[in-house]
Design an enzyme around this catalytic site. Structure first.
Site, PDB file in Angstrom:
ATOM      1  N   TRP A  42       0.859  -1.182   0.000  1.00 43.85           N
ATOM      2  CA  TRP A  42       0.000   0.000   0.000  1.00 43.85           C
ATOM      3  C   TRP A  42       0.897   1.235   0.000  1.00 43.85           C
ATOM      4  O   TRP A  42       1.759   1.373   0.876  1.00 43.85           O
ATOM      5  CB  TRP A  42      -0.883  -0.052   1.239  1.00 43.85           C
ATOM      6  CG  TRP A  42      -1.818   1.090   1.431  1.00 43.85           C
ATOM      7  CD1 TRP A  42      -2.671   1.641   0.516  1.00 43.85           C
ATOM      8  CD2 TRP A  42      -2.046   1.808   2.651  1.00 43.85           C
ATOM      9  NE1 TRP A  42      -3.397   2.653   1.074  1.00 43.85           N
ATOM     10  CE2 TRP A  42      -3.024   2.781   2.386  1.00 43.85           C
ATOM     11  CE3 TRP A  42      -1.493   1.720   3.939  1.00 43.85           C
ATOM     12  CZ2 TRP A  42      -3.490   3.672   3.366  1.00 43.85           C
ATOM     13  CZ3 TRP A  42      -1.948   2.595   4.913  1.00 43.85           C
ATOM     14  CH2 TRP A  42      -2.928   3.554   4.626  1.00 43.85           C
ATOM     15  N   ASP A  67      -0.666  -5.535   9.775  1.00 43.13           N
ATOM     16  CA  ASP A  67      -1.700  -4.600   9.325  1.00 43.13           C
ATOM     17  C   ASP A  67      -2.869  -5.414   8.771  1.00 43.13           C
ATOM     18  O   ASP A  67      -2.746  -6.070   7.730  1.00 43.13           O
ATOM     19  CB  ASP A  67      -1.119  -3.677   8.258  1.00 43.13           C
ATOM     20  CG  ASP A  67      -2.104  -2.586   7.835  1.00 43.13           C
ATOM     21  OD1 ASP A  67      -3.186  -2.471   8.439  1.00 43.13           O
ATOM     22  OD2 ASP A  67      -1.777  -1.842   6.888  1.00 43.13           O
ATOM     23  N   LYS A 127     -13.326  -1.089   5.751  1.00 44.60           N
ATOM     24  CA  LYS A 127     -13.741  -1.915   4.622  1.00 44.60           C
ATOM     25  C   LYS A 127     -14.807  -2.930   5.026  1.00 44.60           C
ATOM     26  O   LYS A 127     -15.835  -3.054   4.355  1.00 44.60           O
ATOM     27  CB  LYS A 127     -12.534  -2.655   4.034  1.00 44.60           C
ATOM     28  CG  LYS A 127     -11.321  -1.782   3.733  1.00 44.60           C
ATOM     29  CD  LYS A 127     -11.613  -0.708   2.726  1.00 44.60           C
ATOM     30  CE  LYS A 127     -10.331  -0.015   2.252  1.00 44.60           C
ATOM     31  NZ  LYS A 127      -9.563   0.645   3.311  1.00 44.60           N
TER      32      LYS A 127
END
Length: 391
Positions: free
Chosen positions: A127, A207, A242
């Site tokens: 990311w 993460d 999300k």
């Protein structure tokens, strides 16, 4: 004084959003923005969230401060889903609320640095904001190859990074649904990673931003749990943006794992101080809505059903892409074995531009595509367009 600043390049994804908005073609396709979309192209508010928010409207009696640790009811309610039935892992885990998963990653990096962390190893591509966060606090990050050319995980790369890392190093791992590749580690890979971390003493930061969007809530947490069972210390950054569809509400949590209770308390006090200096108090509304859902069995089941619908739709898209197989110069078959919102296809920047200008298909220059931007109505157009620009 401000004239001393250097102009920064605009975010490439934001520029892509603008280009897509200005395109007047009715059949244009947006594969850039990292949000879930239904088969009709919408990004709806979960029905479970709507119901929880209504309860907050009816029953919330104060907007007073909660403290830098945020809504601990929210933090604690999440823990069984992340860590399993023994949610605190025998009292080894403490957590706090953060402004989204990004806030949790930033806090993890800053707290690690304060504790003596000098560098982070990170599978690439990753990311893009990971590197930006670490660079902003001058924490060195070193990349290693995360994925093989055939779309599988490069386990040799991650194990080599772990074993070659000098003292005071950490490693950043994606818990599931890797962004941007969609390439996840297998159960055997996670076991080997956990063993290597335990042997070397490298500090793990995990993460987890997409739990439930890959193979299921339990399945997507299995790798994280495997590592945590083998190591004495770790940080976990978690996002609800999300899997609860709360992108703009910035709902995240940060957890610390430590074998020693006194060390855990010391680390948590430092995390609180860093949070206080960074954002003072996290935004409450989204976390409160998640807490309401997870404390009510009917709302929890409603949320789980909605999450399953998301997961099944993305799996359907992946299966259709995999079925297409070799398309022009690209093999789409590996996408069927990958997970989550994102995958990457090996296209040049020039081919991505041609895809946009000739066919109205918008995706990142890196070749990352948002799987949820494809529907049964537009997926054949996408496959034909890829064949056209890469053949």
């Amino acid at each position: 004084m401000l004239n001393r600043l250097e102009t920064q390049s605009p975010d490439a994804l934001l520029a892509l959003i603008k280009l897509h908005a200005e395109d007047d073609r009715a059949d244009k396709i947006d594969l850039g923005v990292g949000v879930y979309r239904t088969g009709q192209g919408d990004t709806p508010v979960f029905a479970a969230i709507k119901a929880a928010e209504q309860r907050l409207v009816d029953n919330q009696d104060s907007k007073s401060y909660l403290g830098p640790e945020g809504d601990m009811g929210f933090v604690n309610a999440l823990m069984p889903y992340i860590f399993g039935e023994d949610a605190t892992m025998g009292g080894r885990i403490a957590g706090m609320q953060t402004p989204g998963g990004t806030g949790a990653v930033r806090l993890a990096a800053a707290l690690g640095q304060k504790a003596g962390l000098e560098r982070l190893y990170m599978g690439t591509p990753s990311w893009p904001n990971h590197a930006q966060i670490f660079g902003d606090i001058a924490l060195e990050f070193i990349g290693f190859e995360h994925a093989n050319a055939d779309g599988s995980a490069n386990i040799d790369g991650v194990l080599e990074a772990i074993r070659s890392a000098p003292a005071n190093s950490g490693i950043l791992l994606h818990g599931c649904c890797h962004n941007p590749t969609g390439v996840d580690y297998t159960a055997e890979h996670w076991d080997a990673i956990g063993d290597a971390i335990a042997e070397t003493g490298i500090f793990p930061i995990i993460d987890t931003a997409y739990q439930g969007l890959g193979n299921g809530l339990e399945e997507d947490a299995a790798g994280l749990r495997s590592v945590l069972a083998k190591v004495p210390e770790a940080f976990i950054a978690y996002s609800c943006d999300k899997n609860f569809g709360m992108y703009r509400d910035r709902v995240g949590a940060f957890y610390i794992l430590a074998d020693d209770k006194a060390v855990l308390e010391k680390a948590f006090s430092n995390a609180n101080a860093l949070a206080r200096a960074s954002w003072s108090m996290p935004p409450d509304h989204g976390g409160a809505a998640v807490r309401v859902i997870l404390r009510d069995s009917a709302l929890t089941q409603m949320w789980l059903d909605e999450l399953e619908t998301m997961r099944e739709r993305m799996r359907q898209v992946r299966e259709r892409l995999a079925e297409a197989g070799q398309v022009g110069g690209i093999d789409l078959a590996p996408l069927g074995k990958q997970n989550g919102l994102f995958s990457m296809i090996p296209m040049t920047k020039e081919q991505v531009v041609e895809l946009r200008e000739k066919h109205g298909i918008y995706m990142a220059a890196s070749g990352r595509l948002n799987i949820a931007g494809l529907t049964m109505a537009n997926i054949d157009k996408f496959i034909d367009a890829v064949a056209d620009v890469t053949g």
